[in-house]
Design a protein around this motif. Structure first.
Motif, mmCIF file in Angstrom:
data_model
loop_
_atom_site.group_PDB
_atom_site.id
_atom_site.type_symbol
_atom_site.label_atom_id
_atom_site.label_comp_id
_atom_site.label_asym_id
_atom_site.label_seq_id
_atom_site.Cartn_x
_atom_site.Cartn_y
_atom_site.Cartn_z
ATOM 1 N N GLU A 115 -18.963 20.071 26.813
ATOM 2 C CA GLU A 115 -19.083 20.588 25.448
ATOM 3 C C GLU A 115 -18.451 19.614 24.451
ATOM 4 O OE1 GLU A 115 -20.678 23.373 24.349
ATOM 5 O OE2 GLU A 115 -21.376 23.688 26.396
ATOM 6 N N ASP A 116 -17.696 18.648 24.941
ATOM 7 C CA ASP A 116 -16.995 17.682 24.104
ATOM 8 C C ASP A 116 -17.918 16.501 23.796
ATOM 9 O OD1 ASP A 116 -15.298 14.964 24.189
ATOM 10 O OD2 ASP A 116 -14.047 16.564 23.312
ATOM 11 N N ASN A 117 -18.069 16.191 22.516
ATOM 12 C CA ASN A 117 -18.986 15.123 22.097
ATOM 13 C C ASN A 117 -18.681 13.782 22.766
ATOM 14 O OD1 ASN A 117 -20.485 16.789 20.386
ATOM 15 N ND2 ASN A 117 -19.200 16.339 18.628
ATOM 16 N N ASP A 118 -17.431 13.359 22.717
ATOM 17 C CA ASP A 118 -17.095 12.059 23.307
ATOM 18 C C ASP A 118 -17.314 12.063 24.822
ATOM 19 O OD1 ASP A 118 -16.557 10.803 20.922
ATOM 20 O OD2 ASP A 118 -14.375 10.962 21.094
ATOM 21 N N LEU A 119 -16.983 13.169 25.483
ATOM 22 C CA LEU A 119 -17.199 13.228 26.929
ATOM 23 C C LEU A 119 -18.683 13.182 27.271
ATOM 24 C CD1 LEU A 119 -14.468 15.718 28.184
ATOM 25 C CD2 LEU A 119 -14.479 13.216 28.291
ATOM 26 N N MET A 120 -19.537 13.734 26.410
ATOM 27 C CA MET A 120 -20.982 13.621 26.618
ATOM 28 C C MET A 120 -21.389 12.149 26.606
ATOM 29 S SD MET A 120 -22.778 16.496 24.264
ATOM 30 C CE MET A 120 -21.904 18.008 23.883
ATOM 31 N N TRP A 135 -19.455 9.535 27.118
ATOM 32 C CA TRP A 135 -18.880 8.861 28.282
ATOM 33 C C TRP A 135 -19.714 9.141 29.529
ATOM 34 C CZ3 TRP A 135 -15.793 4.929 28.867
ATOM 35 C CH2 TRP A 135 -14.870 4.605 27.868
ATOM 36 N N ALA A 136 -20.190 10.362 29.680
ATOM 37 C CA ALA A 136 -21.017 10.702 30.846
ATOM 38 C C ALA A 136 -22.273 9.841 30.866
ATOM 39 C CB ALA A 136 -21.379 12.189 30.827
ATOM 40 N N ASP A 137 -22.888 9.674 29.703
ATOM 41 C CA ASP A 137 -24.092 8.835 29.624
ATOM 42 C C ASP A 137 -23.751 7.368 29.893
ATOM 43 O OD1 ASP A 137 -25.822 10.934 29.121
ATOM 44 O OD2 ASP A 137 -25.723 10.700 26.948
ATOM 45 N N LYS A 149 -13.667 -2.597 31.167
ATOM 46 C CA LYS A 149 -12.231 -2.557 31.458
ATOM 47 C C LYS A 149 -11.681 -1.176 31.112
ATOM 48 C CE LYS A 149 -12.462 -6.975 32.311
ATOM 49 N NZ LYS A 149 -13.861 -7.166 32.461
ATOM 50 N N GLU A 150 -12.310 -0.498 30.113
ATOM 51 C CA GLU A 150 -11.869 0.832 29.723
ATOM 52 C C GLU A 150 -12.148 1.806 30.858
ATOM 53 O OE1 GLU A 150 -14.034 -0.956 28.014
ATOM 54 O OE2 GLU A 150 -13.072 -1.435 26.134
ATOM 55 N N THR A 151 -11.276 2.772 31.014
ATOM 56 C CA THR A 151 -11.476 3.778 32.039
ATOM 57 C C THR A 151 -12.095 5.009 31.398
ATOM 58 O OG1 THR A 151 -9.545 2.971 33.226
ATOM 59 C CG2 THR A 151 -10.309 5.170 33.776
ATOM 60 N N SER A 152 -13.142 5.472 31.972
ATOM 61 C CA SER A 152 -13.805 6.669 31.494
ATOM 62 C C SER A 152 -12.889 7.861 31.669
ATOM 63 C CB SER A 152 -15.104 6.886 32.268
ATOM 64 O OG SER A 152 -15.589 8.181 32.064
ATOM 65 N N PRO A 153 -12.773 8.699 30.641
ATOM 66 C CA PRO A 153 -11.974 9.917 30.796
ATOM 67 C C PRO A 153 -12.565 10.832 31.872
ATOM 68 C CG PRO A 153 -12.861 9.753 28.553
ATOM 69 C CD PRO A 153 -13.308 8.551 29.312
ATOM 70 N N LEU A 154 -13.846 10.700 32.162
ATOM 71 C CA LEU A 154 -14.464 11.537 33.203
ATOM 72 C C LEU A 154 -14.010 11.143 34.597
ATOM 73 C CD1 LEU A 154 -18.051 11.684 31.726
ATOM 74 C CD2 LEU A 154 -16.399 13.558 31.830
ATOM 75 N N LYS A 155 -13.642 9.896 34.776
ATOM 76 C CA LYS A 155 -13.197 9.435 36.097
ATOM 77 C C LYS A 155 -11.771 9.891 36.387
ATOM 78 C CE LYS A 155 -16.412 5.680 36.312
ATOM 79 N NZ LYS A 155 -16.676 4.276 36.208
ATOM 80 N N ALA A 165 -21.689 2.475 24.089
ATOM 81 C CA ALA A 165 -20.364 1.875 23.929
ATOM 82 C C ALA A 165 -20.011 1.761 22.452
ATOM 83 C CB ALA A 165 -20.319 0.505 24.608
ATOM 84 N N SER A 166 -20.959 1.356 21.630
ATOM 85 C CA SER A 166 -20.715 1.249 20.194
ATOM 86 C C SER A 166 -20.377 2.609 19.589
ATOM 87 C CB SER A 166 -21.931 0.656 19.479
ATOM 88 O OG SER A 166 -22.151 -0.660 19.920
ATOM 89 N N ALA A 167 -21.096 3.650 20.007
ATOM 90 C CA ALA A 167 -20.829 5.001 19.506
ATOM 91 C C ALA A 167 -19.427 5.467 19.886
ATOM 92 C CB ALA A 167 -21.876 5.979 20.019
ATOM 93 N N LEU A 168 -18.939 4.993 21.031
ATOM 94 C CA LEU A 168 -17.594 5.351 21.485
ATOM 95 C C LEU A 168 -16.527 4.420 20.915
ATOM 96 C CD1 LEU A 168 -18.451 6.203 25.171
ATOM 97 C CD2 LEU A 168 -17.407 7.778 23.513
ATOM 98 N N GLY A 169 -16.954 3.369 20.223
ATOM 99 C CA GLY A 169 -16.011 2.434 19.634
ATOM 100 C C GLY A 169 -15.376 1.491 20.635
ATOM 101 N N ILE A 170 -16.097 1.216 21.727
ATOM 102 C CA ILE A 170 -15.593 0.265 22.714
ATOM 103 C C ILE A 170 -16.573 -0.900 22.821
ATOM 104 C CG2 ILE A 170 -14.347 2.035 24.007
ATOM 105 C CD1 ILE A 170 -16.590 1.909 26.113
ATOM 106 N N VAL A 171 -16.110 -1.966 23.418
ATOM 107 C CA VAL A 171 -16.943 -3.151 23.574
ATOM 108 C C VAL A 171 -17.711 -3.028 24.885
ATOM 109 C CG1 VAL A 171 -16.944 -5.661 23.839
ATOM 110 C CG2 VAL A 171 -15.312 -4.555 22.283
ATOM 111 N N PRO A 172 -19.042 -3.100 24.827
ATOM 112 C CA PRO A 172 -19.802 -3.034 26.081
ATOM 113 C C PRO A 172 -19.562 -4.285 26.904
ATOM 114 C CG PRO A 172 -21.263 -3.509 24.244
ATOM 115 C CD PRO A 172 -19.891 -3.272 23.669
ATOM 116 N N ASP A 173 -19.521 -4.108 28.207
ATOM 117 C CA ASP A 173 -19.330 -5.226 29.119
ATOM 118 C C ASP A 173 -20.327 -5.084 30.253
ATOM 119 O OD1 ASP A 173 -18.552 -7.203 30.871
ATOM 120 O OD2 ASP A 173 -16.447 -6.623 30.918
ATOM 121 N N PRO A 174 -21.390 -5.903 30.237
ATOM 122 C CA PRO A 174 -22.426 -5.776 31.260
ATOM 123 C C PRO A 174 -21.925 -6.042 32.679
ATOM 124 C CG PRO A 174 -22.783 -7.756 29.954
ATOM 125 C CD PRO A 174 -21.655 -6.998 29.311
ATOM 126 N N ASN A 175 -20.736 -6.614 32.811
ATOM 127 C CA ASN A 175 -20.191 -6.889 34.143
ATOM 128 C C ASN A 175 -19.159 -5.857 34.575
ATOM 129 O OD1 ASN A 175 -21.709 -9.282 34.515
ATOM 130 N ND2 ASN A 175 -20.353 -10.274 33.048
#
Length: 164
Positions: free
Chosen positions: A89-94, A96-98, A156-162, A143-153
Protein backbone atom coordinates in the motif's frame (compact mmCIF):
# COMPACT_ATOMS: atom_id res chain seq x y z
CA UNK A 1 31.77 -31.60 -29.54
CA UNK A 2 31.93 -30.06 -26.05
CA UNK A 3 28.81 -28.61 -24.46
CA UNK A 4 29.04 -24.81 -24.32
CA UNK A 5 29.01 -23.14 -20.90
CA UNK A 6 27.67 -19.86 -19.55
CA UNK A 7 28.55 -18.74 -16.04
CA UNK A 8 30.20 -22.12 -15.44
CA UNK A 9 27.00 -24.03 -16.25
CA UNK A 10 26.49 -26.25 -19.31
CA UNK A 11 24.17 -24.68 -21.86
CA UNK A 12 21.67 -27.04 -23.39
CA UNK A 13 18.50 -26.44 -25.32
CA UNK A 14 16.57 -27.67 -22.26
CA UNK A 15 18.35 -25.18 -19.97
CA UNK A 16 17.57 -22.38 -22.41
CA UNK A 17 13.89 -23.35 -22.55
CA UNK A 18 13.73 -23.58 -18.74
CA UNK A 19 15.25 -20.10 -18.51
CA UNK A 20 12.72 -18.74 -20.99
CA UNK A 21 9.93 -20.27 -18.89
CA UNK A 22 11.27 -18.39 -15.86
CA UNK A 23 11.53 -15.24 -17.97
CA UNK A 24 7.90 -15.39 -19.07
CA UNK A 25 6.82 -15.96 -15.46
CA UNK A 26 8.67 -12.75 -14.53
CA UNK A 27 6.96 -10.93 -17.40
CA UNK A 28 3.57 -12.01 -16.02
CA UNK A 29 4.67 -10.78 -12.59
CA UNK A 30 5.66 -7.42 -14.06
CA UNK A 31 2.36 -7.04 -15.90
CA UNK A 32 0.39 -7.71 -12.71
CA UNK A 33 2.48 -5.39 -10.54
CA UNK A 34 2.49 -2.57 -13.10
CA UNK A 35 -1.27 -2.80 -13.62
CA UNK A 36 -1.94 -2.68 -9.89
CA UNK A 37 0.62 -0.04 -9.02
CA UNK A 38 -0.26 2.25 -11.95
CA UNK A 39 -3.75 2.52 -10.45
CA UNK A 40 -2.87 2.46 -6.74
CA UNK A 41 -0.09 5.05 -6.62
CA UNK A 42 -1.54 8.18 -5.08
CA UNK A 43 -0.46 11.72 -4.40
CA UNK A 44 0.67 14.47 -6.74
CA UNK A 45 4.31 13.38 -6.53
CA UNK A 46 3.43 10.00 -8.09
CA UNK A 47 1.01 10.96 -10.86
CA UNK A 48 3.60 11.07 -13.63
CA UNK A 49 5.24 7.77 -12.68
CA UNK A 50 1.77 6.16 -12.46
CA UNK A 51 1.30 6.94 -16.16
CA UNK A 52 4.75 5.53 -16.90
CA UNK A 53 3.90 2.29 -15.06
CA UNK A 54 0.77 1.90 -17.15
CA UNK A 55 2.92 2.10 -20.29
CA UNK A 56 5.35 -0.42 -18.74
CA UNK A 57 2.47 -2.89 -18.32
CA UNK A 58 1.79 -2.77 -22.07
CA UNK A 59 5.49 -3.24 -22.88
CA UNK A 60 5.76 -6.19 -20.51
CA UNK A 61 2.82 -7.84 -22.28
CA UNK A 62 4.68 -7.42 -25.57
CA UNK A 63 7.72 -9.05 -23.94
CA UNK A 64 5.63 -11.98 -22.69
CA UNK A 65 4.23 -12.53 -26.18
CA UNK A 66 7.72 -12.40 -27.71
CA UNK A 67 9.02 -14.95 -25.20
CA UNK A 68 5.94 -17.16 -25.72
CA UNK A 69 6.64 -17.18 -29.48
CA UNK A 70 10.20 -18.30 -28.80
CA UNK A 71 9.00 -21.05 -26.48
CA UNK A 72 6.63 -22.20 -29.23
CA UNK A 73 9.57 -22.23 -31.65
CA UNK A 74 11.35 -24.59 -29.22
CA UNK A 75 8.23 -26.75 -28.95
CA UNK A 76 7.50 -25.76 -25.36
CA UNK A 77 4.18 -24.70 -23.87
CA UNK A 78 4.59 -21.44 -21.89
CA UNK A 79 4.08 -21.61 -18.15
CA UNK A 80 0.93 -19.95 -16.88
CA UNK A 81 1.94 -18.95 -13.34
CA UNK A 82 3.60 -15.61 -12.65
CA UNK A 83 6.70 -15.28 -10.55
CA UNK A 84 5.92 -14.13 -6.99
CA UNK A 85 3.97 -10.87 -7.12
CA UNK A 86 4.87 -8.29 -4.48
CA UNK A 87 2.22 -5.78 -3.44
CA UNK A 88 2.17 -2.92 -0.98
CA UNK A 89 0.00 0.00 0.00
CA UNK A 90 3.09 2.22 0.34
CA UNK A 91 3.95 4.19 -2.81
CA UNK A 92 7.73 3.94 -2.46
CA UNK A 93 7.56 0.22 -1.64
CA UNK A 94 5.50 -0.31 -4.81
CA UNK A 95 8.26 1.34 -6.84
CA UNK A 96 10.95 -0.67 -5.03
CA UNK A 97 9.06 -3.89 -5.79
CA UNK A 98 9.04 -3.01 -9.48
CA UNK A 99 12.70 -1.97 -9.44
CA UNK A 100 13.76 -5.17 -7.66
CA UNK A 101 11.87 -7.20 -10.28
CA UNK A 102 13.48 -5.26 -13.14
CA UNK A 103 16.94 -5.80 -11.65
CA UNK A 104 16.41 -9.58 -11.59
CA UNK A 105 14.88 -9.56 -15.06
CA UNK A 106 17.84 -7.73 -16.57
CA UNK A 107 20.37 -10.09 -14.98
CA UNK A 108 18.42 -13.11 -16.23
CA UNK A 109 17.93 -11.76 -19.76
CA UNK A 110 21.67 -11.09 -20.00
CA UNK A 111 22.25 -14.73 -19.07
CA UNK A 112 19.64 -15.89 -21.59
CA UNK A 113 21.31 -13.85 -24.34
CA UNK A 114 24.65 -15.53 -23.60
CA UNK A 115 22.96 -18.95 -23.58
CA UNK A 116 21.24 -18.26 -26.92
CA UNK A 117 24.51 -17.12 -28.48
CA UNK A 118 26.37 -20.16 -27.13
CA UNK A 119 23.79 -22.41 -28.82
CA UNK A 120 23.86 -20.46 -32.08
CA UNK A 121 20.33 -19.12 -31.54
CA UNK A 122 21.24 -15.64 -32.78
CA UNK A 123 17.71 -14.57 -33.69
CA UNK A 124 16.59 -15.29 -30.12
CA UNK A 125 19.57 -13.34 -28.78
CA UNK A 126 18.56 -10.34 -30.92
CA UNK A 127 14.94 -10.52 -29.74
CA UNK A 128 16.10 -10.62 -26.14
CA UNK A 129 18.48 -7.70 -26.73
CA UNK A 130 15.53 -5.60 -27.88
CA UNK A 131 13.56 -6.61 -24.79
CA UNK A 132 16.43 -5.82 -22.45
CA UNK A 133 16.66 -2.29 -23.86
CA UNK A 134 13.12 -1.61 -22.66
CA UNK A 135 13.75 -3.36 -19.34
CA UNK A 136 16.73 -1.09 -18.73
CA UNK A 137 14.59 1.94 -19.57
CA UNK A 138 12.08 0.71 -16.96
CA UNK A 139 14.92 0.33 -14.47
CA UNK A 140 16.12 3.89 -15.12
CA UNK A 141 12.62 5.37 -14.81
CA UNK A 142 11.93 3.53 -11.55
CA UNK A 143 15.29 4.44 -10.03
CA UNK A 144 14.76 8.07 -11.01
CA UNK A 145 11.29 8.07 -9.42
CA UNK A 146 12.88 6.75 -6.22
CA UNK A 147 15.64 9.36 -6.38
CA UNK A 148 18.46 6.85 -6.72
CA UNK A 149 21.04 6.34 -9.42
CA UNK A 150 20.32 3.32 -11.62
CA UNK A 151 23.17 0.87 -11.93
CA UNK A 152 22.83 -1.73 -14.69
CA UNK A 153 25.47 -3.86 -12.96
CA UNK A 154 23.64 -4.04 -9.66
CA UNK A 155 22.54 -1.33 -7.29
CA UNK A 156 24.51 -0.42 -4.21
CA UNK A 157 21.30 0.74 -2.48
CA UNK A 158 19.49 -1.92 -0.53
CA UNK A 159 15.84 -2.36 -1.28
CA UNK A 160 13.65 -1.88 1.78
CA UNK A 161 11.76 -4.98 0.60
CA UNK A 162 14.84 -7.15 1.01
CA UNK A 163 14.97 -6.15 4.69
CA UNK A 164 11.44 -7.44 5.33
Amino acid sequence: MATPEVDGQPVTREALVQGLQEDIAREYQAIIQYVIFSQKLDGARYMEIAKVLEAHAHEELDHAIAVAKQLDYFGAYPVHQPARVTVSEDNDLMLWADLDAEDVTIVEYRKRIRQAQALGEYALAEILQEIIKQEQDHQIELASALGIVPDPNGRKETSPLKKQ
